[in-house]
Scaffold this active site. Structure first.
Site, short mmCIF file in Angstrom:
data_model
loop_
_atom_site.label_atom_id
_atom_site.label_comp_id
_atom_site.label_asym_id
_atom_site.label_seq_id
_atom_site.Cartn_x
_atom_site.Cartn_y
_atom_site.Cartn_z
N ASN A 55 0.84 -1.19 0.00
CA ASN A 55 0.00 0.00 0.00
C ASN A 55 0.88 1.25 0.00
O ASN A 55 1.94 1.24 0.64
CB ASN A 55 -0.89 -0.03 1.26
CG ASN A 55 -1.97 1.02 1.21
OD1 ASN A 55 -1.74 2.17 1.58
ND2 ASN A 55 -3.12 0.65 0.72
N ALA A 56 0.41 2.30 -0.68
CA ALA A 56 1.16 3.55 -0.75
C ALA A 56 1.43 4.12 0.64
O ALA A 56 2.40 4.85 0.84
CB ALA A 56 0.41 4.58 -1.60
N GLU A 65 1.57 -14.36 3.86
CA GLU A 65 1.13 -15.36 4.83
C GLU A 65 -0.20 -14.95 5.44
O GLU A 65 -1.12 -15.76 5.60
CB GLU A 65 2.17 -15.53 5.94
CG GLU A 65 3.54 -15.99 5.46
CD GLU A 65 4.47 -14.84 5.11
OE1 GLU A 65 4.00 -13.79 4.59
OE2 GLU A 65 5.68 -14.96 5.35
ZN LIG Z 1 4.65 -11.01 7.46
#
Ligand SMILES: [Zn+2]
EC number: 3.5.4.5
Length: 162
Positions: A55-56, A65
């Site tokens: 994300n920016a 995960e």
């Molecule tokens: Zn991680």
């Protein structure tokens, strides 16, 4: 080197590894340029794939995960028998601390975790031996308990308190 009681077959091992490579294709990692794929094998035999989604704002980034865990759990799958993780690095890379704790919520401490090198399967040269803990194809086979010793989990909230 510790000895594991493996609960996954060679077929499942390969299924997990290939699932992690497939998952990595879904990575959205324009900032780190460090694509990661994770594959979870559920007890119903399905493979749930997750990739890192950045994300920016950086802090909004979700690791592969946790993507896999959240996808599985929100789809009603709560029981798992293995996890494989792969990056583009030619050696096994471990999950971050935050992911280890999130995995701990849903997986047993003896669940196999396969840390797969990006260039899997790594061949062995004539006369060469694998490093300790490294298995077929260059995979580091570990467990959640090894990755997160003395961990805190849901059962601790059931302990009697003063
Ligand atoms: Zn991680």
């Amino acid at each position: 080197m510790s000895v594991h009681a493996w609960s996954i077959s060679l077929d499942d091992r390969e299924k997990l590894i290939q699932g992690a490579f497939e998952a990595k294709k879904g990575s959205y990692s324009p900032y780190s340029k460090f694509p990661v794929g994770a594959a979870l094998l559920a007890t119903d035999g399905t493979i749930i794939k997750g990739a890192n989604v950045e994300n920016a704002s950086y802090g909004g980034t979700i690791c592969a995960e946790r993507t896999a865990i959240v996808k599985a759990v929100s789809d009603g799958k709560r029981s798992f028998i293995g996890l494989a993780i792969v990056t583009d690095v030619a050696s096994p890379i471990s999950p971050c601390g935050l992911c280890r704790q999130v995995i701990r919520e849903f997986c047993s401490l003896n669940m196999p975790v396969l840390l797969v090198p990006g260039d899997y399967p790594q061949p062995l040269q004539e006369g060469e031996e694998r490093k300790a803990g490294i298995t077929e194809g260059g995979v580091r086979e570990t467990t959640l308990g090894e990755l997160l010793p003395y961990s805190f989990g849901p059962e601790h909230l059931d302990l009697p308190r003063q």
